[in-house]
Write a protein that holds these residues in place. Structure first.
Motif, PDB file in Angstrom:
ATOM      1  N   HIS A 153       0.866  -1.184   0.000  1.00 29.14           N
ATOM      2  CA  HIS A 153       0.000   0.000   0.000  1.00 29.14           C
ATOM      3  C   HIS A 153       0.900   1.230   0.000  1.00 29.14           C
ATOM      4  CE1 HIS A 153      -3.867   2.064   1.704  1.00 29.14           C
ATOM      5  NE2 HIS A 153      -3.146   2.921   0.995  1.00 29.14           N
ATOM      6  N   HIS A 160       1.376   5.076  -2.364  1.00 26.12           N
ATOM      7  CA  HIS A 160       0.941   5.914  -3.489  1.00 26.12           C
ATOM      8  C   HIS A 160       2.171   6.547  -4.131  1.00 26.12           C
ATOM      9  CE1 HIS A 160      -3.179   5.250  -2.214  1.00 26.12           C
ATOM     10  NE2 HIS A 160      -2.741   5.398  -0.986  1.00 26.12           N
ATOM     11  N   PHE A 193      -6.602   6.132  -5.166  1.00 29.26           N
ATOM     12  CA  PHE A 193      -7.101   6.887  -4.018  1.00 29.26           C
ATOM     13  C   PHE A 193      -7.403   8.310  -4.448  1.00 29.26           C
ATOM     14  CE2 PHE A 193      -6.550   8.449   0.552  1.00 29.26           C
ATOM     15  CZ  PHE A 193      -7.723   7.869   0.982  1.00 29.26           C
ATOM     16  N   GLU A 217      -8.645   1.393  -3.073  1.00 27.44           N
ATOM     17  CA  GLU A 217      -9.104   1.151  -1.735  1.00 27.44           C
ATOM     18  C   GLU A 217     -10.496   1.749  -1.607  1.00 27.44           C
ATOM     19  OE1 GLU A 217      -6.733   3.585   1.199  1.00 27.44           O
ATOM     20  OE2 GLU A 217      -5.508   3.997  -0.558  1.00 27.44           O
ATOM     21  N   ALA A 234       1.507   3.069   3.228  1.00 29.59           N
ATOM     22  CA  ALA A 234       0.507   4.011   2.713  1.00 29.59           C
ATOM     23  C   ALA A 234       1.129   5.374   2.407  1.00 29.59           C
ATOM     24  CB  ALA A 234      -0.688   4.143   3.636  1.00 29.59           C
TER      25      ALA A 234
END
Ligand SMILES: [Zn+2]
Length: 303
Positions: A8, A10, A35, A107, A217
């Motif tokens: 996870h 970005h 996202f 997600e 994340a």
């Protein structure tokens, strides 16, 4: 050298320095969930281009630094609240969810736990079922316990098997229920926050490594793209068995997302060496006069 997966992150909003540091720290594969971008999009076409970059340019860019890039496709919960736009995005999702390297619908889930969020969460659970893809759930940061329980209740209402669902952003309050109900429990390690590496170590000590997944994340906010290898290092220091580190920082994520049929360890074990002379549609990661990195076969990932 240990291998890690950050399931996870970005990376679209991270730099090439981050990519280099991640690879150096042992990260061989990453998953980039679709996202929101910090401000709401106003057109469905913006989603379209974003999804295209997740399965296109970013996948290429990661490879230029020796990292295999996978992604998840979905409408995030925040932007589900713009219903007319969300309807249009729903029409785009099946076009991208079937592309190469897409390992889940995600997600998705709840942010403020509104009726609109609920509606689009349910529609996307149906899509995941139809496409036989795992689901990555973003649990809300506010009212987390209730939102996490509800995410699983609704998923079950739609007939998804818990082993196909990865519940992310867990903490000590949610982990027991998520594991007891048979789901994958992912933890996001944010620097300078409640869910730091130290607490992660305690959770693995208490619950063991089964179905627990560590991720960063990392995005455009204050976050750490090295959170997975750093947490692994702390686990090692605190005497967590090597096999438990391997499971929580590598194998569990692979097992969970490989259910998509889109992720295989051989992808990185047999990967071509880095060759930065390569281009995608005429575009390269190099800037004026830089010397491309071209590795030989001996630079391959060692198992
Ligand atoms: Zn995220």
């Amino acid at each position: 050298m240990e291998m890690y997966i950050d399931p996870h992150i970005h990376v679209t909003s991270r730099t090439t320095d981050d990519y280099e540091a991640m690879r150096k720290a042992g990260i061989v594969a990453i998953i980039e969930p679709a996202f929101w971008l910090g401000q709401p999009r106003t057109e469905a076409a913006s989603f379209k281009d974003y999804f295209s970059s997740l399965v296109g340019w970013e996948r290429f860019r990661a490879k230029q630094f020796g990292i295999l890039h996978y992604c998840t496709i979905g409408l995030n919960s925040k932007e589900a609240n713009n219903e007319p736009l969300a309807e249009q995005v729903m029409e785009l999702l099946p076009l991208y969810a079937g592309k190469q390297g897409v390992v889940a619908i995600g997600e998705i889930g709840y942010d403020d736990q509104t009726a609109a969020e609920d509606k689009f969460y349910r529609l996307q659970l149906e899509l995941a079922k139809e496409m036989d893809l795992p689901v990555m759930i973003h649990t809300p940061h506010r009212d987390k316990k209730k939102g996490t329980t509800k995410s699983m209740d609704v998923s079950e209402e739609h007939g998804l098997a818990p082993n196909m669902v990865i519940v992310d952003h867990n903490n000590e309050e949610t982990v027991k229920e998520v594991l007891d109900r048979g789901y994958w429990a992912a933890f996001t390690i944010y620097p300078h926050t409640k869910m730091g590496s130290e607490r992660m170590v305690e959770i693995v000590k208490q619950y063991g490594p089964e179905r627990i997944i560590v991720d960063s994340a990392a995005d455009w906010g204050i976050s750490d793209p090295l959170a997975v290898p750093k947490t692994a290092a702390l686990m090692r220091k605190m005497g967590i068995p090597e096999e438990h580190i391997r499971m929580t920082c590598y194998q569990n994520a692979l097992t969970a997302y490989a259910q998509s049929g889109q992720m295989d360890e051989l992808d990185w074990l047999n990967a071509e060496p880095i060759d930065q002379t390569k281009k995608m549609s005429g575009n390269s990661v190099l800037r004026g006069g830089q010397v491309p990195r071209v590795d030989g076969p001996s630079d391959r990932v060692e198992n």
